[in-house]
Design a protein around this motif. Structure first.
Motif, PDB file in Angstrom:
ATOM      1  N   GLN A  60       0.842  -1.208   0.000  1.00 34.90           N
ATOM      2  CA  GLN A  60       0.000   0.000   0.000  1.00 34.90           C
ATOM      3  C   GLN A  60       0.878   1.260   0.000  1.00 34.90           C
ATOM      4  N   PHE A  61       0.251   2.380  -0.294  1.00 39.06           N
ATOM      5  CA  PHE A  61       1.002   3.632  -0.369  1.00 39.06           C
ATOM      6  C   PHE A  61       0.281   4.733   0.390  1.00 39.06           C
ATOM      7  N   ASN A  62       1.040   5.772   0.716  1.00 38.10           N
ATOM      8  CA  ASN A  62       0.482   6.996   1.302  1.00 38.10           C
ATOM      9  C   ASN A  62       0.620   8.135   0.304  1.00 38.10           C
ATOM     10  N   GLU A  71       1.779  17.169  -3.544  1.00 39.34           N
ATOM     11  CA  GLU A  71       1.528  15.867  -2.942  1.00 39.34           C
ATOM     12  C   GLU A  71       2.043  14.790  -3.904  1.00 39.34           C
ATOM     13  N   ALA A  72       2.606  13.712  -3.369  1.00 37.61           N
ATOM     14  CA  ALA A  72       3.083  12.618  -4.222  1.00 37.61           C
ATOM     15  C   ALA A  72       2.742  11.288  -3.569  1.00 37.61           C
ATOM     16  N   ALA A  73       2.446  10.303  -4.415  1.00 33.56           N
ATOM     17  CA  ALA A  73       2.191   8.933  -3.930  1.00 33.56           C
ATOM     18  C   ALA A  73       3.528   8.283  -3.626  1.00 33.56           C
ATOM     19  N   ILE A  74       3.666   7.710  -2.431  1.00 28.96           N
ATOM     20  CA  ILE A  74       4.905   7.026  -2.055  1.00 28.96           C
ATOM     21  C   ILE A  74       4.551   5.718  -1.341  1.00 28.96           C
ATOM     22  N   SER A  75       5.160   4.631  -1.776  1.00 27.63           N
ATOM     23  CA  SER A  75       4.905   3.321  -1.164  1.00 27.63           C
ATOM     24  C   SER A  75       5.362   3.302   0.287  1.00 27.63           C
ATOM     25  N   ILE A  76       4.674   2.511   1.087  1.00 26.31           N
ATOM     26  CA  ILE A  76       5.119   2.305   2.466  1.00 26.31           C
ATOM     27  C   ILE A  76       6.091   1.120   2.408  1.00 26.31           C
ATOM     28  N   HIS A  88       9.379   5.381   4.243  1.00 28.44           N
ATOM     29  CA  HIS A  88       9.131   5.670   2.830  1.00 28.44           C
ATOM     30  C   HIS A  88      10.490   5.862   2.176  1.00 28.44           C
ATOM     31  N   THR A  89      10.763   5.091   1.142  1.00 31.12           N
ATOM     32  CA  THR A  89      12.044   5.215   0.437  1.00 31.12           C
ATOM     33  C   THR A  89      11.794   6.027  -0.830  1.00 31.12           C
ATOM     34  N   VAL A  90      12.502   7.151  -0.958  1.00 34.62           N
ATOM     35  CA  VAL A  90      12.123   8.139  -1.966  1.00 34.62           C
ATOM     36  C   VAL A  90      13.326   8.552  -2.818  1.00 34.62           C
ATOM     37  N   ALA A  92      14.662  11.469  -5.212  1.00 35.10           N
ATOM     38  CA  ALA A  92      14.384  12.889  -5.484  1.00 35.10           C
ATOM     39  C   ALA A  92      14.352  13.106  -6.990  1.00 35.10           C
ATOM     40  N   VAL A  93      13.139  13.338  -7.537  1.00 35.15           N
ATOM     41  CA  VAL A  93      12.996  13.488  -8.993  1.00 35.15           C
ATOM     42  C   VAL A  93      12.191  14.706  -9.412  1.00 35.15           C
ATOM     43  N   GLY A  94      11.593  15.435  -8.461  1.00 38.58           N
ATOM     44  CA  GLY A  94      10.703  16.526  -8.875  1.00 38.58           C
ATOM     45  C   GLY A  94      10.340  17.391  -7.698  1.00 38.58           C
ATOM     46  N   ASN A  95       9.205  18.090  -7.808  1.00 40.30           N
ATOM     47  CA  ASN A  95       8.836  19.102  -6.810  1.00 40.30           C
ATOM     48  C   ASN A  95       8.822  18.563  -5.386  1.00 40.30           C
ATOM     49  N   VAL A  96       7.949  17.593  -5.125  1.00 40.77           N
ATOM     50  CA  VAL A  96       7.737  17.129  -3.757  1.00 40.77           C
ATOM     51  C   VAL A  96       8.972  16.378  -3.252  1.00 40.77           C
ATOM     52  N   THR A  97       9.479  15.495  -4.076  1.00 38.90           N
ATOM     53  CA  THR A  97      10.585  14.649  -3.624  1.00 38.90           C
ATOM     54  C   THR A  97      11.880  15.456  -3.446  1.00 38.90           C
ATOM     55  N   ASP A  98      12.083  16.490  -4.267  1.00 40.90           N
ATOM     56  CA  ASP A  98      13.257  17.361  -4.068  1.00 40.90           C
ATOM     57  C   ASP A  98      13.107  18.164  -2.780  1.00 40.90           C
ATOM     58  N   ALA A  99      11.873  18.666  -2.541  1.00 38.82           N
ATOM     59  CA  ALA A  99      11.643  19.455  -1.307  1.00 38.82           C
ATOM     60  C   ALA A  99      11.804  18.554  -0.083  1.00 38.82           C
ATOM     61  N   LEU A 250       1.544  -1.302 -10.472  1.00 38.06           N
ATOM     62  CA  LEU A 250       1.675  -0.218 -11.444  1.00 38.06           C
ATOM     63  C   LEU A 250       1.820   1.103 -10.717  1.00 38.06           C
ATOM     64  N   GLU A 251       2.762   1.922 -11.151  1.00 36.07           N
ATOM     65  CA  GLU A 251       2.855   3.275 -10.593  1.00 36.07           C
ATOM     66  C   GLU A 251       2.452   4.234 -11.700  1.00 36.07           C
ATOM     67  N   ARG A 252       1.347   4.905 -11.485  1.00 34.20           N
ATOM     68  CA  ARG A 252       0.864   5.891 -12.450  1.00 34.20           C
ATOM     69  C   ARG A 252       0.657   7.212 -11.718  1.00 34.20           C
ATOM     70  N   ASN A 253       0.876   8.328 -12.435  1.00 37.30           N
ATOM     71  CA  ASN A 253       0.605   9.618 -11.798  1.00 37.30           C
ATOM     72  C   ASN A 253      -0.800   9.613 -11.241  1.00 37.30           C
ATOM     73  N   MET A 254      -0.940  10.052 -10.027  1.00 35.56           N
ATOM     74  CA  MET A 254      -2.279  10.114  -9.428  1.00 35.56           C
ATOM     75  C   MET A 254      -2.373  11.344  -8.551  1.00 35.56           C
ATOM     76  N   ALA A 255      -3.582  11.850  -8.398  1.00 32.55           N
ATOM     77  CA  ALA A 255      -3.752  13.064  -7.597  1.00 32.55           C
ATOM     78  C   ALA A 255      -4.640  12.811  -6.395  1.00 32.55           C
ATOM     79  N   GLY A 275      -5.821  -1.047  -8.191  1.00 33.92           N
ATOM     80  CA  GLY A 275      -4.450  -1.519  -7.971  1.00 33.92           C
ATOM     81  C   GLY A 275      -3.979  -0.923  -6.659  1.00 33.92           C
ATOM     82  N   THR A 276      -2.739  -0.738  -6.470  1.00 34.96           N
ATOM     83  CA  THR A 276      -1.759  -0.723  -7.542  1.00 34.96           C
ATOM     84  C   THR A 276      -1.348  -2.138  -7.973  1.00 34.96           C
ATOM     85  N   VAL A 277      -1.691  -3.147  -7.171  1.00 28.31           N
ATOM     86  CA  VAL A 277      -1.313  -4.521  -7.511  1.00 28.31           C
ATOM     87  C   VAL A 277      -2.413  -5.145  -8.380  1.00 28.31           C
TER      88      VAL A 277
HETATM   89  C1  FAD Z   1       1.436   4.084  -6.063  1.00 27.82           C
HETATM   90  C2  FAD Z   1       2.745   4.806  -6.236  1.00 27.82           C
HETATM   91  C3  FAD Z   1       3.791   4.521  -5.383  1.00 27.82           C
HETATM   92  C4  FAD Z   1       4.999   5.205  -5.526  1.00 27.82           C
HETATM   93  N1  FAD Z   1       6.012   4.908  -4.666  1.00 27.82           N
HETATM   94  C5  FAD Z   1       7.152   5.615  -4.731  1.00 27.82           C
HETATM   95  C6  FAD Z   1       8.193   5.362  -3.801  1.00 27.82           C
HETATM   96  O1  FAD Z   1       8.095   4.506  -2.919  1.00 27.82           O
HETATM   97  N2  FAD Z   1       9.308   6.117  -3.890  1.00 27.82           N
HETATM   98  C7  FAD Z   1       9.461   7.089  -4.865  1.00 27.82           C
HETATM   99  O2  FAD Z   1      10.511   7.750  -4.887  1.00 27.82           O
HETATM  100  N3  FAD Z   1       8.509   7.318  -5.788  1.00 27.82           N
HETATM  101  C8  FAD Z   1       7.364   6.621  -5.736  1.00 27.82           C
HETATM  102  N4  FAD Z   1       6.369   6.867  -6.645  1.00 27.82           N
HETATM  103  C9  FAD Z   1       6.610   7.843  -7.720  1.00 27.82           C
HETATM  104  C10 FAD Z   1       6.301   9.261  -7.263  1.00 27.82           C
HETATM  105  O3  FAD Z   1       4.973   9.387  -6.815  1.00 27.82           O
HETATM  106  C11 FAD Z   1       6.500  10.201  -8.470  1.00 27.82           C
HETATM  107  O4  FAD Z   1       7.858  10.172  -8.889  1.00 27.82           O
HETATM  108  C12 FAD Z   1       6.064  11.615  -8.179  1.00 27.82           C
HETATM  109  O5  FAD Z   1       5.825  12.267  -9.407  1.00 27.82           O
HETATM  110  C13 FAD Z   1       7.095  12.404  -7.406  1.00 27.82           C
HETATM  111  O6  FAD Z   1       6.553  13.690  -7.176  1.00 27.82           O
HETATM  112  P1  FAD Z   1       7.405  14.994  -7.372  1.00 27.82           P
HETATM  113  O7  FAD Z   1       6.506  16.156  -7.090  1.00 27.82           O
HETATM  114  O8  FAD Z   1       8.671  14.908  -6.584  1.00 27.82           O
HETATM  115  O9  FAD Z   1       7.830  14.932  -8.864  1.00 27.82           O
HETATM  116  P2  FAD Z   1       7.195  15.772 -10.072  1.00 27.82           P
HETATM  117  O10 FAD Z   1       7.530  17.195  -9.939  1.00 27.82           O
HETATM  118  O11 FAD Z   1       5.789  15.372 -10.229  1.00 27.82           O
HETATM  119  O12 FAD Z   1       8.082  15.161 -11.244  1.00 27.82           O
HETATM  120  C14 FAD Z   1       7.861  13.822 -11.663  1.00 27.82           C
HETATM  121  C15 FAD Z   1       8.634  13.549 -12.948  1.00 27.82           C
HETATM  122  O13 FAD Z   1       8.487  14.570 -13.862  1.00 27.82           O
HETATM  123  C16 FAD Z   1       9.772  15.066 -14.217  1.00 27.82           C
HETATM  124  N5  FAD Z   1       9.689  16.514 -14.226  1.00 27.82           N
HETATM  125  C17 FAD Z   1       9.499  17.326 -13.174  1.00 27.82           C
HETATM  126  N6  FAD Z   1       9.498  18.591 -13.564  1.00 27.82           N
HETATM  127  C18 FAD Z   1       9.677  18.564 -14.910  1.00 27.82           C
HETATM  128  C19 FAD Z   1       9.765  19.561 -15.916  1.00 27.82           C
HETATM  129  N7  FAD Z   1       9.670  20.872 -15.634  1.00 27.82           N
HETATM  130  N8  FAD Z   1       9.957  19.187 -17.210  1.00 27.82           N
HETATM  131  C20 FAD Z   1      10.060  17.869 -17.500  1.00 27.82           C
HETATM  132  N9  FAD Z   1       9.999  16.869 -16.598  1.00 27.82           N
HETATM  133  C21 FAD Z   1       9.805  17.222 -15.334  1.00 27.82           C
HETATM  134  C22 FAD Z   1      10.711  14.630 -13.161  1.00 27.82           C
HETATM  135  O14 FAD Z   1      12.009  14.446 -13.683  1.00 27.82           O
HETATM  136  C23 FAD Z   1      10.121  13.363 -12.730  1.00 27.82           C
HETATM  137  O15 FAD Z   1      10.534  12.316 -13.545  1.00 27.82           O
HETATM  138  C24 FAD Z   1       5.159   6.177  -6.548  1.00 27.82           C
HETATM  139  C25 FAD Z   1       4.109   6.447  -7.418  1.00 27.82           C
HETATM  140  C26 FAD Z   1       2.912   5.764  -7.268  1.00 27.82           C
HETATM  141  C27 FAD Z   1       1.785   6.082  -8.200  1.00 27.82           C
END
Ligand code: FAD
Length: 292
Positions: A60-62, A71-76, A88-90, A92-99, A250-255, A275-277
């Motif tokens: 499951q995820f939070n 807000e971002a979905a992150i697995s527990i 939560h193992t994260v 850093a790829v974007g807004n929430v995870t970088d912050a 499956l991990e899909r963008n979700m709000a 899902g996600t399973v």
């Molecule tokens: C059910 C579920 C479980 C998850 N579990 C985990 C987990 O355990 N750990 C984990 O780390 N992640 C997990 N994720 C993934 C995580 O939710 C996403 O990576 C989420 O988008 C991170 O939010 P963010 O605001 O940090 O990134 P966002 O800002 O939403 O960015 C997401 C992606 O978009 C790209 N991006 C951001 N800004 C730009 C831009 N300006 N131009 C182009 N590309 C851009 C980033 O490089 C990144 O790849 C999970 C997702 C789901 C759906």
């Protein structure tokens, strides 16, 4: 074929289940660097009522919320037997995870959950369980692995196939010894080795040829990039494991995470709640659709 569990409408915590939109503050207790760019955050709900009643299941995820950021979905990824501290193992790829990466021990985040259909860990009792994790995928499986380790005697065998692009992408390796001591076979593999690596080089799917199991009594739990999960399902089929016995997360963008916004629609399914399973054969045709 093993049936997956029914969808979750917001999890096992009474407060959250009745109001899955409401986030609760949680304090960062510990931050553990895993591999470059990936950290594990141990969190504890600040409100005693929430802390004491929150329960979750493996897979499951939070929804993790940083006010003013998003807000971002992150697995527990912690043991469900000790739900007072949530890991939560994260990456850093974007807004929430970088912050989040800029926060320190003692800072607060907001959480709502748990959401999603869990891994069918109990349903696979008596079988050979193969956990296949690619990249960050193992984060969503660590809770299941802890459960399998605790009840190892109830399974015919438990094997982890752990893949990463490079050796420094393999995380949770500090837990290998404890998992092996519990009777779990761990087979790590990397796409590209380096001077430090004396293990296997190749794809995680290559490891299926090494499995000595009865495919009719096997279950696969797989999480990783979509092409990897499709390749794992093909490799499993190659040794006789049916698509209904391969479970993918499956991990899909979700709000919203409550089947409302439609962002995670996947064919007729909504990943956040259906899902996600999923059993692979229920979603294979949609996984093949580009950009779905
Ligand atoms: C059910 C579920 C479980 C998850 N579990 C985990 C987990 O355990 N750990 C984990 O780390 N992640 C997990 N994720 C993934 C995580 O939710 C996403 O990576 C989420 O988008 C991170 O939010 P963010 O605001 O940090 O990134 P966002 O800002 O939403 O960015 C997401 C992606 O978009 C790209 N991006 C951001 N800004 C730009 C831009 N300006 N131009 C182009 N590309 C851009 C980033 O490089 C990144 O790849 C999970 C997702 C789901 C759906």
């Amino acid at each position: 074929m093993t049936e997956t569990k029914p969808p979750r409408q917001g999890g096992g915590m009474p407060g959250l289940a009745s109001d899955p939109w409401r986030s609760h503050p949680a304090r960062i207790l510990r931050i553990t660097p895993e591999v470059p760019g990936v950290r594990t955050y141990d969190l504890e709900f600040s409100e005693p009522r929430v802390r004491e009643s929150y329960r979750f299941e493996a897979g499951q995820f939070n929804m993790l919320y940083l006010p003013g950021v998003g807000e971002a979905a992150i697995s527990i990824s912690s043991d469900a037997a000790t739900p007072a501290v949530l890991a939560h193992t994260v990456r850093a790829v974007g807004n929430v995870t970088d912050a989040l990466a800029r926060l320190a021990v003692g800072d607060e985040v907001l959480l709502r959950g748990p959401f999603g259909r869990p891994w069918p860990v109990a349903e696979l009792r008596g079988r050979h369980v193969i956990v296949v994790g690619g990249g960050l995928g193992l984060a969503s499986q660590r809770t299941a692995i802890e459960e399998l380790a605790r009840h190892r005697g109830q399974y015919a065998s438990v094997t982890i196939l752990h893949g990463a692009k490079t050796p420094d992408g393999l995380f949770y390796t500090v837990q290998y010894d404890a998992w092996r001591a519990a009777g779990i076979d761990i087979k790590p593999i990397v796409d590209e080795g380096d001077a430090s690596w004396s293990g296997k080089v190749g794809l995680v799917t290559d490891l299926f040829a090494e499995l000595r199991i009865d495919p009719a009594a096997a279950g696969v739990l797989c999480c990783g990039p979509d092409p990897m999960m499709a390749a794992v399902a093909r490799a499993a089929a190659g040794i006789g494991i049916a698509g209904g016995d391969v479970f993918v997360s499956l991990e899909r963008n979700m709000a919203c995470a409550v089947r409302h916004c439609g962002l995670c629609q996947f064919g007729p399914h909504f990943v956040c709640q259906d899902g996600t399973v999923f059993a692979y054969d229920t979603i294979a045709r949609y996984l093949a659709v580009p950009h779905l």
